[in-house]
Scaffold this active site. Structure first.
Site, PDB file in Angstrom:
ATOM      1  N   LYS A  72      17.890  35.297  -1.523  1.00  0.00           N
ATOM      2  CA  LYS A  72      18.776  34.981  -0.277  1.00  0.00           C
ATOM      3  C   LYS A  72      18.517  36.287   0.339  1.00  0.00           C
ATOM      4  CE  LYS A  72      20.105  30.889  -0.534  1.00  0.00           C
ATOM      5  NZ  LYS A  72      19.602  29.946   0.338  1.00  0.00           N
TER       6      LYS A  72
ATOM      7  N   TYR B 279      19.142  34.723  -7.581  1.00  0.00           N
ATOM      8  CA  TYR B 279      19.634  33.729  -6.515  1.00  0.00           C
ATOM      9  C   TYR B 279      19.867  35.008  -5.487  1.00  0.00           C
ATOM     10  CZ  TYR B 279      22.267  30.890  -3.817  1.00  0.00           C
ATOM     11  OH  TYR B 279      22.845  30.037  -2.654  1.00  0.00           O
TER      12      TYR B 279
ATOM     13  N   SER C 179      21.890  16.133  -0.554  1.00  0.00           N
ATOM     14  CA  SER C 179      23.138  16.521  -1.015  1.00  0.00           C
ATOM     15  C   SER C 179      23.719  17.499  -0.155  1.00  0.00           C
ATOM     16  CB  SER C 179      23.208  16.695  -2.537  1.00  0.00           C
ATOM     17  OG  SER C 179      22.563  17.696  -2.730  1.00  0.00           O
TER      18      SER C 179
ATOM     19  N   SER D 276      23.265  32.778   2.179  1.00  0.00           N
ATOM     20  CA  SER D 276      24.702  32.644   1.433  1.00  0.00           C
ATOM     21  C   SER D 276      25.260  34.228   1.462  1.00  0.00           C
ATOM     22  CB  SER D 276      24.320  32.074   0.036  1.00  0.00           C
ATOM     23  OG  SER D 276      24.728  32.587  -0.919  1.00  0.00           O
TER      24      SER D 276
END
Ligand SMILES: NC(=O)c1ccc[n+]([C@@H]2O[C@H](COP(=O)([O-])OP(=O)(O)OC[C@H]3O[C@@H](n4cnc5c(N)ncnc54)[C@H](OP(=O)(O)O)[C@@H]3O)[C@@H](O)[C@H]2O)c1
Length: 299
Positions: A156, A152, A12, A139
């Protein structure tokens, strides 16, 4: 002969779009999926789009699965893929106070240890050939830390540090290691982050439940954002450029957000991020409120 590229998490979002684009551009793509059912759907989608790719089962959090997947690709290529796109990733939303060790470990397994492990597995063949590419998908969260997304963002940031070390270590062997930072694309990852917050808010255990409801709403609204094509184009450039950049920072928000976070005093950037996520006092000025919501969210 076509160059072979392994794309992780290709069922995805960014991974799917990357696998289809690279296959369309003539790469021999090994697209990974976590289950046979998802691999079949991916195969069907590729045929529908008129491109050829090979699916490989892989759970990046499982060392045995990583070894098996790389061995399988090695048997079908010259000892291993020419390129690796470390894309697979999961979100983890919730205040540091609310995230338990198990959830944090899982995040680190998938978003940090998995990509490092795969790099370790593909590097020997790349070194033997004297060339290869490893592209790591980070990100905005890897540059700018947001409240409610500490794990998160921390994962990263760790991926970014490992990427920088690996880039310098692998360069003498002719292997280029590239980091991609992007933000603000509609994908299942934000929907899953919203689900994390809904679960925490419903648990009745969190002192942050009220705040979570606001962030959850903002996360669900990301469904209106554009698709991940800009990140996909950057990955393609990182693989095709003769001299790829060390790092591609994709999109104005990622560039501005990263720079502002480095330059701005914490008092200012903390305030803007809290306004953006509805934490604490709202902004007194509507323009500040609009700008914070537009530019200071991690998605
Ligand atoms: N969307 C954005 O705005 C954005 C911005 C910057 C960076 N990124 C990064 O881009 C990457 C892809 O995100 P996305 O937005 O495309 O999210 P997504 O649509 O949720 O895709 C994540 C992919 O990773 C796979 N995956 C999850 N856990 C895995 C595991 N243990 N082993 C192997 N594959 C696993 C998923 O497989 P299943 O389908 O089986 O779960 C899925 O194919 C992530 O690293 C994310 O941090 C996204």
């Amino acid at each position: 002969m076509a160059r072979s590229v392994m794309v992780t998490g290709a069922t995805s979002g960014v991974g799917l779009a990357t696998a289809l684009r690279l296959a369309g551009a003539g790469y021999e793509v090994f697209a990974t999926a976590r289950s046979a059912e998802k691999a079949e759907k991916l195969d069907a989608l590729a045929s529908e789009r008129g491109v050829a790719l090979r699916t490989v089962l892989l759970d990046v959090a499982d060392p045995g699965s990583c070894q098996e997947a790389v061995d399988r690709i090695a048997r079908q290529t010259d000892g291993g893929p020419w390129g690796l796109v470390n894309n697979a990733g999961i979100p983890l939303a919730g205040a540091v106070e609310d995230v338990d060790d198990e959830a944090a470990r899982r995040l680190l397994e998938v978003n940090v240890l998995g990509p490092a492990r795969l790099a370790r597995l593909v590097l020997p063949a790349m070194r033997r050939r004297g060339e290869g590419r490893i592209v790591n998908i980070s990100s905005l969260g890897g540059r700018v830390t947001a409240p409610g997304m500490g794990w998160y963002c921390g994962g990263k940031a760790a991926l970014g540090s490992l990427n920088h070390a690996l880039r310098m270590e692998a360069a003498p062997s002719g292997v280029r290691v590239v980091l991609i930072h992007g933000a603000g694309y509609a994908s299942a990852i934000w929907e899953r982050a919203a689900d994390d917050l809904a679960d925490l808010a419903a648990s009745g255990r969190s002192p942050h439940a009220e705040i979570y409801r606001g962030i959850e709403e903002a996360l669900r609204a990301t469904a209106q954002l554009p698709g991940p094509e800009p990140i996909v184009r950057a990955v393609h450039r990182a693989l095709t450029a003769e001299h790829p950049k060390a790092c591609y920072v994709v999109g104005a928000k990622t560039r501005l957000g990263g720079a502002a976070d480095l330059l701005g005093p914490y008092r200012l950037t903390d305030h803007l991020k809290r306004v953006a996520l509805g934490i604490g006092e709202p902004a007194r000025n509507r323009l500040v409120e609009y700008a914070a919501r537009r530019w200071c969210t991690p998605w």
